[in-house]
Design a protein around this motif. Structure first.
Motif, PDB file in Angstrom:
ATOM      1  N   PHE A   1       0.859  -1.186   0.000  1.00 46.43           N
ATOM      2  CA  PHE A   1       0.000   0.000   0.000  1.00 46.43           C
ATOM      3  C   PHE A   1       0.895   1.236   0.000  1.00 46.43           C
ATOM      4  O   PHE A   1       1.679   1.447   0.907  1.00 46.43           O
ATOM      5  CB  PHE A   1      -0.900   0.002   1.242  1.00 46.43           C
ATOM      6  N   VAL A   2       0.783   2.044  -1.029  1.00 48.18           N
ATOM      7  CA  VAL A   2       1.560   3.283  -1.082  1.00 48.18           C
ATOM      8  C   VAL A   2       0.639   4.433  -0.717  1.00 48.18           C
ATOM      9  O   VAL A   2      -0.392   4.645  -1.354  1.00 48.18           O
ATOM     10  CB  VAL A   2       2.165   3.518  -2.480  1.00 48.18           C
ATOM     11  N   LEU A   3       1.033   5.151   0.334  1.00 54.11           N
ATOM     12  CA  LEU A   3       0.200   6.253   0.774  1.00 54.11           C
ATOM     13  C   LEU A   3       0.971   7.565   0.590  1.00 54.11           C
ATOM     14  O   LEU A   3       1.968   7.794   1.275  1.00 54.11           O
ATOM     15  CB  LEU A   3      -0.177   6.033   2.247  1.00 54.11           C
ATOM     16  N   GLY A   4       0.525   8.377  -0.347  1.00 54.10           N
ATOM     17  CA  GLY A   4       1.168   9.673  -0.573  1.00 54.10           C
ATOM     18  C   GLY A   4       0.556  10.709   0.352  1.00 54.10           C
ATOM     19  O   GLY A   4      -0.662  10.766   0.488  1.00 54.10           O
ATOM     20  N   THR A   5       1.385  11.522   0.996  1.00 52.87           N
ATOM     21  CA  THR A   5       0.832  12.477   1.959  1.00 52.87           C
ATOM     22  C   THR A   5       0.761  13.889   1.405  1.00 52.87           C
ATOM     23  O   THR A   5       0.379  14.819   2.086  1.00 52.87           O
ATOM     24  CB  THR A   5       1.676  12.519   3.240  1.00 52.87           C
ATOM     25  N   GLU A   6       1.180  14.044   0.179  1.00 51.07           N
ATOM     26  CA  GLU A   6       1.143  15.371  -0.428  1.00 51.07           C
ATOM     27  C   GLU A   6       1.362  15.182  -1.924  1.00 51.07           C
ATOM     28  O   GLU A   6       2.179  14.354  -2.317  1.00 51.07           O
ATOM     29  CB  GLU A   6       2.271  16.226   0.149  1.00 51.07           C
ATOM     30  N   ARG A   7       0.646  15.954  -2.726  1.00 52.43           N
ATOM     31  CA  ARG A   7       0.943  15.881  -4.159  1.00 52.43           C
ATOM     32  C   ARG A   7       2.174  16.729  -4.429  1.00 52.43           C
ATOM     33  O   ARG A   7       2.341  17.793  -3.860  1.00 52.43           O
ATOM     34  CB  ARG A   7      -0.232  16.453  -4.958  1.00 52.43           C
ATOM     35  N   HIS A   8       2.993  16.213  -5.303  1.00 48.37           N
ATOM     36  CA  HIS A   8       4.182  16.981  -5.676  1.00 48.37           C
ATOM     37  C   HIS A   8       3.840  17.960  -6.785  1.00 48.37           C
ATOM     38  O   HIS A   8       2.792  17.864  -7.407  1.00 48.37           O
ATOM     39  CB  HIS A   8       5.271  16.020  -6.147  1.00 48.37           C
ATOM     40  N   GLU A   9       4.747  18.912  -7.009  1.00 50.75           N
ATOM     41  CA  GLU A   9       4.513  19.870  -8.092  1.00 50.75           C
ATOM     42  C   GLU A   9       4.364  19.178  -9.438  1.00 50.75           C
ATOM     43  O   GLU A   9       3.628  19.629 -10.301  1.00 50.75           O
ATOM     44  CB  GLU A   9       5.679  20.853  -8.184  1.00 50.75           C
ATOM     45  N   ALA A  10       5.114  18.091  -9.624  1.00 47.74           N
ATOM     46  CA  ALA A  10       5.063  17.415 -10.914  1.00 47.74           C
ATOM     47  C   ALA A  10       4.346  16.080 -10.787  1.00 47.74           C
ATOM     48  O   ALA A  10       4.603  15.318  -9.867  1.00 47.74           O
ATOM     49  CB  ALA A  10       6.479  17.190 -11.445  1.00 47.74           C
ATOM     50  N   ARG A  11       3.463  15.806 -11.712  1.00 47.92           N
ATOM     51  CA  ARG A  11       2.721  14.550 -11.690  1.00 47.92           C
ATOM     52  C   ARG A  11       3.664  13.350 -11.775  1.00 47.92           C
ATOM     53  O   ARG A  11       3.406  12.299 -11.215  1.00 47.92           O
ATOM     54  CB  ARG A  11       1.738  14.505 -12.881  1.00 47.92           C
ATOM     55  N   ARG A  12       4.759  13.570 -12.492  1.00 47.93           N
ATOM     56  CA  ARG A  12       5.764  12.538 -12.646  1.00 47.93           C
ATOM     57  C   ARG A  12       6.208  11.958 -11.309  1.00 47.93           C
ATOM     58  O   ARG A  12       6.371  10.753 -11.151  1.00 47.93           O
ATOM     59  CB  ARG A  12       6.997  13.167 -13.288  1.00 47.93           C
ATOM     60  N   ILE A  13       6.427  12.857 -10.351  1.00 50.09           N
ATOM     61  CA  ILE A  13       6.955  12.417  -9.064  1.00 50.09           C
ATOM     62  C   ILE A  13       5.885  11.612  -8.315  1.00 50.09           C
ATOM     63  O   ILE A  13       6.191  10.616  -7.663  1.00 50.09           O
ATOM     64  CB  ILE A  13       7.405  13.631  -8.220  1.00 50.09           C
ATOM     65  N   ASP A  14       4.646  12.029  -8.445  1.00 50.63           N
ATOM     66  CA  ASP A  14       3.556  11.250  -7.849  1.00 50.63           C
ATOM     67  C   ASP A  14       3.484   9.865  -8.492  1.00 50.63           C
ATOM     68  O   ASP A  14       3.291   8.862  -7.815  1.00 50.63           O
ATOM     69  CB  ASP A  14       2.209  11.962  -8.063  1.00 50.63           C
ATOM     70  N   ASP A  15       3.631   9.837  -9.795  1.00 46.33           N
ATOM     71  CA  ASP A  15       3.586   8.557 -10.512  1.00 46.33           C
ATOM     72  C   ASP A  15       4.718   7.638 -10.069  1.00 46.33           C
ATOM     73  O   ASP A  15       4.549   6.430  -9.976  1.00 46.33           O
ATOM     74  CB  ASP A  15       3.686   8.775 -12.030  1.00 46.33           C
ATOM     75  N   GLN A  16       5.892   8.232  -9.836  1.00 43.12           N
ATOM     76  CA  GLN A  16       7.025   7.440  -9.348  1.00 43.12           C
ATOM     77  C   GLN A  16       6.664   6.754  -8.045  1.00 43.12           C
ATOM     78  O   GLN A  16       6.952   5.584  -7.841  1.00 43.12           O
ATOM     79  CB  GLN A  16       8.240   8.348  -9.079  1.00 43.12           C
ATOM     80  N   LEU A  17       6.054   7.539  -7.161  1.00 46.53           N
ATOM     81  CA  LEU A  17       5.690   7.006  -5.854  1.00 46.53           C
ATOM     82  C   LEU A  17       4.681   5.871  -6.015  1.00 46.53           C
ATOM     83  O   LEU A  17       4.839   4.791  -5.455  1.00 46.53           O
ATOM     84  CB  LEU A  17       5.129   8.130  -4.980  1.00 46.53           C
ATOM     85  N   ARG A  18       3.675   6.101  -6.806  1.00 48.56           N
ATOM     86  CA  ARG A  18       2.682   5.048  -7.046  1.00 48.56           C
ATOM     87  C   ARG A  18       3.349   3.802  -7.616  1.00 48.56           C
ATOM     88  O   ARG A  18       2.979   2.680  -7.296  1.00 48.56           O
ATOM     89  CB  ARG A  18       1.632   5.528  -8.056  1.00 48.56           C
ATOM     90  N   GLY A  19       4.320   4.030  -8.484  1.00 46.39           N
ATOM     91  CA  GLY A  19       4.970   2.937  -9.208  1.00 46.39           C
ATOM     92  C   GLY A  19       5.713   1.970  -8.311  1.00 46.39           C
ATOM     93  O   GLY A  19       6.130   0.900  -8.750  1.00 46.39           O
TER      94      GLY A  19
END
Ligand code: ADP
Ligand code: MG
Length: 859
Positions: free
Chosen positions: A570-588
């Protein structure tokens, strides 16, 4: 074809379709290749090289030379077979397609966990057959070693040498260890103790001479810079241009032939804002920082200056300027003190208003250490440029480090543009596809996954307050942890890591925190993040490139199944990053290779992204819901608005980077001209010296009479010294003079960049001005170089002592750097001598009071 059922961008679909021919060809060869004995398989390398015409050939053989594309299917089939035998891994068809994209100099976008490390072996082997070297660029030293030792088995088996560039050390992959027991010991992915016993230390030049080289972007870049301040050919380490015919040098040929940049978005986009700099302390003392920090302290936000968070900029109001002038005791800062003071003032205010302790930097042992905004990783040794770092030191009251002088500098973008063929791979490129194509000419190809993804990306949970969000995160993690499902929590900063960690402790949730200090440790913690019951808090991109297996780093099938039954990671992001790319990395990080997994972001209206970019409409809407602060809403309108904000910032950041690059292009062109000329002299002999002198004579704009006198002096010296001694002297002199003026030129260009910015107000395009004046400066510098060389050569051992001394000083400092091997962004040498600042009685007091020295501490 199942892999075509997914819909990708047009270009990607087309590419994948057209690659089918190659896939079919490679697969058709499988039976035949797998029937070969080990010895026959190994012999393929020599055969390919012969067919490619590498080495000396008879005329008859030359006529039949094949191209890399001709032998590609066969070479891929050979690599795949070697991998099967050595690693027990057979390249999937989609991996062949990825390999083809890389070979063609494109970016292969392949999701995390798809096995990009293995993909790279295909084009790396193929392109290394030319003998000109193939470089793989990794995000850290540890991954360079991991991948070299891991993939080295394939290359070594096929008879290619593998090198590793680490900070301070270089290695060759040692082919001697090839017994099956030892092969087992290289379970590098699992153990995370990168088998140093498979790496033998070697010289830098030896590593570059290897057919294949793994290293970080910084190591490649700094080596390039160091090579171009080298005083002797033997100091150079990178491969030289194939046309170079050096008399005596340690470097091999091939130039910058082929590079594959792993995690290419991280390197070419995120890391691209800080250039690599080789610098040494500058003797001129600097006490202005304290003064201006003190002034900034007294300025009031919104009265004396305004802050634009969106553009990360400040501007001084008239009131603010008047106040500063008063404190400085000058009538008009612009006319009295000029650009330097204005620059200092602005920098001090920027340091105060835009840079925050423990967010943008930390204080470690009395030094300001940059925190990477994307990874949250500390960047010891890196310094902000243009005096910003010193301004922050002054603001925090730590020792202001001496100004340093730049000897050589390059942006990563421009370093990688040196390569004849550049390729990249990453899990996240598509959202930056426009930038890749516009800036680097790199096309992004999305490669389908090997197995369909089972990852579930849940919609964002949106909270009104940060506090409510954190409470909900803690609650959720506790629930997940109680049932044993592993959780990876992504944060935006070290500060947030600590905050969450404190909450978790209070709740008794056992967890690990990654504060990004040590790649190796970080790697092993991240690799274990899939273990049952694991809770890891990490900054967004900590541990990029590390594989997270369900059940643990080396799970048993039972462990794997257990975690799978719990739903995977389970990946839980606590903040969206400025770039969608970085969020996608986290999800990945979740759902690799068709695994189960879930991802979700928790955001609050108090997050920076929302605060600065979220529209008032969203805020108004949330207010109307009237729900408790730790209760989320899921609202597609808000989520869309968030993504809209991200796209806007991405566009804005792209423009900013493009803008930086436009400026850098001017210097880049000049750098190449100078380095080429310098290298010619460094590696050349009499011919090159004569060429240089002739050119100098031709272009020097001085009266014929003076010129004749200069040339006569040189000729006289030449006769006196004898040919051999003169040429040696001349080469040395030319190099030193070029270096000295280049260093000064870099400084002048830096100032020019700052000053044209101010001219934007005058409705002139600063870039156009910069280009124009940059060219003028460059031409002036060239003439100074020619003039000074002629003058010095006519007077070797003669007068002009001061000039000679100055040259020597630069030379010595450059030597220091060459030997120091420090490889941080600002690879500064140790100061030769600590020196006291001499303060004049009428100067501003260095304590920063803003008073004159004689009226303050000097009393
Ligand atoms: P990426 O860089 O794309 O995130 P990695 O190169 O780290 O992925 O590989 C992820 C995992 O997949 C590794 O454990 C690797 O051994 C495994 N892997 C890659 N390719 C294959 C293959 N063809 N067959 C079996 N396992 C593979
Ligand atoms: Mg990887």
């Amino acid at each position: 074809m199942t892999i075509l059922t997914k819909i990708f961008g047009d270009a990607s679909t087309k590419f994948v379709k057209s690659a089918q021919g190659v896939v079919t060809a490679v697969n058709a060869l499988e039976e035949q290749i797998s029937a070969l004995s080990d010895e026959e398989l190994k012999a393929k390398t020599a055969e390919f090289r012969q067919r490619l015409g590498v080495g000396h050939l008879s005329a008859e053989a030359l006529a039949k030379v094949e191209t890399l594309d001709d032998i590609l299917p066969e070479a891929f089939a050979v690599v795949r077979e070697a991998s099967k035998r050595l690693l027990g891994q057979r390249h999937f068809d989609v991996q062949l397609i990825g390999g083809l994209a890389l070979h063609q100099g494109k970016i292969a976008e392949m999701r995390t966990g798809e096995g990009k490390t293995l993909v790279a072996t295909l084009p790396v082997y193929l392109n290394a057959l030319t003998g000109k070297g193939a470089h793989v660029v990794t995000v850290n030293d540890y991954l360079a070693r991991r991948d070299a030792v891991w993939m080295g088995q394939i290359y070594a088996f096929l008879g290619l040498s593998v090198g590793v560039l680490n900070n301070q050390t270089s290695y060759l992959y040692d082919q001697a260890h090839t017994t099956p027991e030892e092969d087992k010991a290289r379970d590098v992915e699992g153990s995370f103790k990168i088998a140093y016993e498979f790496l033998r230390p070697c010289s830098r030049a030896e590593a570059y001479a290897a057919d294949i080289l793994y290293g970080t972007n910084n190591e490649y870049g700094f080596d390039y810079l160091r090579d171009n301040i080298a005083q002797r050919p033997t100091d150079q380490v990178q491969r030289l241009d194939p046309t170079a015919r050096p008399a005596s040098t340690s470097a091999s040929l091939g130039g910058h032939h082929f590079a594959i940049v792993d995690e290419v978005d991280s390197i070419l986009i995120d890391e691209s804002r800080t250039p690599l700099i080789i610098s040494a302390p500058y003797a001129e003392s600097e006490k202005l920082y304290g003064t201006f920090a003190q002034i900034a302290r007294n300025l009031i936000k919104d009265t004396d200056y305004t802050v634009d968070e969106k553009f990360k900029s400040i501007s001084l109001t008239d009131d603010g300027i008047t106040k500063a002038e008063k404190m400085l005791g000058v009538e008009n800062i612009y006319t009295d003190k000029g650009i330097k003071y204005v620059h200092h003032l602005e920098t001090a205010v920027r340091a105060k208003a835009l840079f925050e302790l423990d967010r943008d930097y930390v204080i470690r042992e009395g030094e300001i250490v940059i925190v990477d905004e994307f990874t949250g990783r500390l960047q010891p040794g890196r310094r902000w440029s243009e005096g910003l770092h010193q301004a922050i030191e002054a603001k925090e009251g730590v020792k202001v480090q001496e100004e340093s002088r730049t000897f050589a500098t390059i942006t990563l973008q421009n370093y990688f543009r040196l390569y004849q063929k550049l390729a990249g791979m990453t899990g996240t490129a598509q959202t930056s596809a426009e930038e890749f194509i516009k800036v680097y000419g790199l096309e992004v190809i999305s490669i389908p996954t090997n197995k369909p993804s089972q990852r579930q990306d849940l919609g964002d949970y949106i909270f009104q307050t940060e506090k409510g969000k954190v409470a909900a995160v803690v609650k959720r993690v506790k629930e997940l942890n109680q049932k044993g499902q592993p959780v990876l929590i992504g944060t935006a900063s070290i500060e947030k890591n600590e905050l969450l960690s404190a909450y978790f402790k209070r709740e008794g949730i056992e967890h690990k925190v990654l504060n990004a200090k040590n790649h190796e440790e970080e790697g092993s913690v991240i690799a274990g993040a899939g273990r049952k019951g694991s809770v890891v808090i990490a900054t967004n991109m900590a541990g990029r490139g590390v594989d997270i297996k369900l059940g643990g780093p080396t799970p048993t099938p039972a462990e794997q199944d257990e975690v799978r039954n719990l739903g995977g990671l389970f990946v839980l992001g606590t903040e969206r990053h400025e770039a969608r790319r970085i969020d996608d990395q986290l999800r990945g990080r979740s759902g690799r290779q068709g695994d189960l997994g879930t991802t979700q972001f928790y955001v609050s209206l108090e997050d920076d992204l929302m605060r600065v970019f979220g529209s008032d409409r969203i805020k108004g809407m949330m207010g109307r819901f009237g729900i408790p602060e730790d209760e989320p809403i899921q609202n597609s309108f808000v989520s869309k608005a968030l993504e809209g904000a991200q796209a806007k910032i991405e566009g804005f950041n792209f423009d900013m980077r493009k803008h930086l690059l436009d400026y850098d292009d001017v210097t880049s062109h000049q750098r190449q001209t100078i380095y080429e000329r310098r290298n010619k002299v460094l590696l050349g002999g009499k011919e090159e010296v004569d060429e240089f002198l002739a050119k100098a004579e031709e272009v020097l704009p001085i009266p014929e009479e003076d010129k004749n006198k200069l040339m006569a002096d040189v000729a006289k010296k030449r006769a006196e010294l004898g040919e051999e001694k003169f040429v040696a002297q001349a080469r040395q002199t030319i190099l030193q003079v070029i270096d000295m003026f280049w260093v000064e030129h870099l400084e002048a260009i830096d100032y020019l960049r700052g000053s044209v910015r101010l001219r934007a107000y005058g409705q002139r395009d600063p870039l156009v001005e910069f280009k124009k004046e940059g060219l003028t400066l460059f031409k002036e510098m060239e003439l100074s170089i020619f003039g000074n060389v002629l003058e010095l050569l006519g007077k070797i051992e003669g007068e002009l002592k001061t000039e000679e001394l100055k040259v020597k000083e630069v030379h010595q400092q450059a030597e220091l750097i060459l030997n120091s091997n420090t490889n941080s962004s600002s690879a500064g040498a140790e100061p030769a001598k600590a020196h006291e600042n001499k303060v004049g009685r009428n100067d501003l007091c260095p304590c920063g009071s803003g008073k004159k020295y004689k009226k303050c501490c000097g009393q």
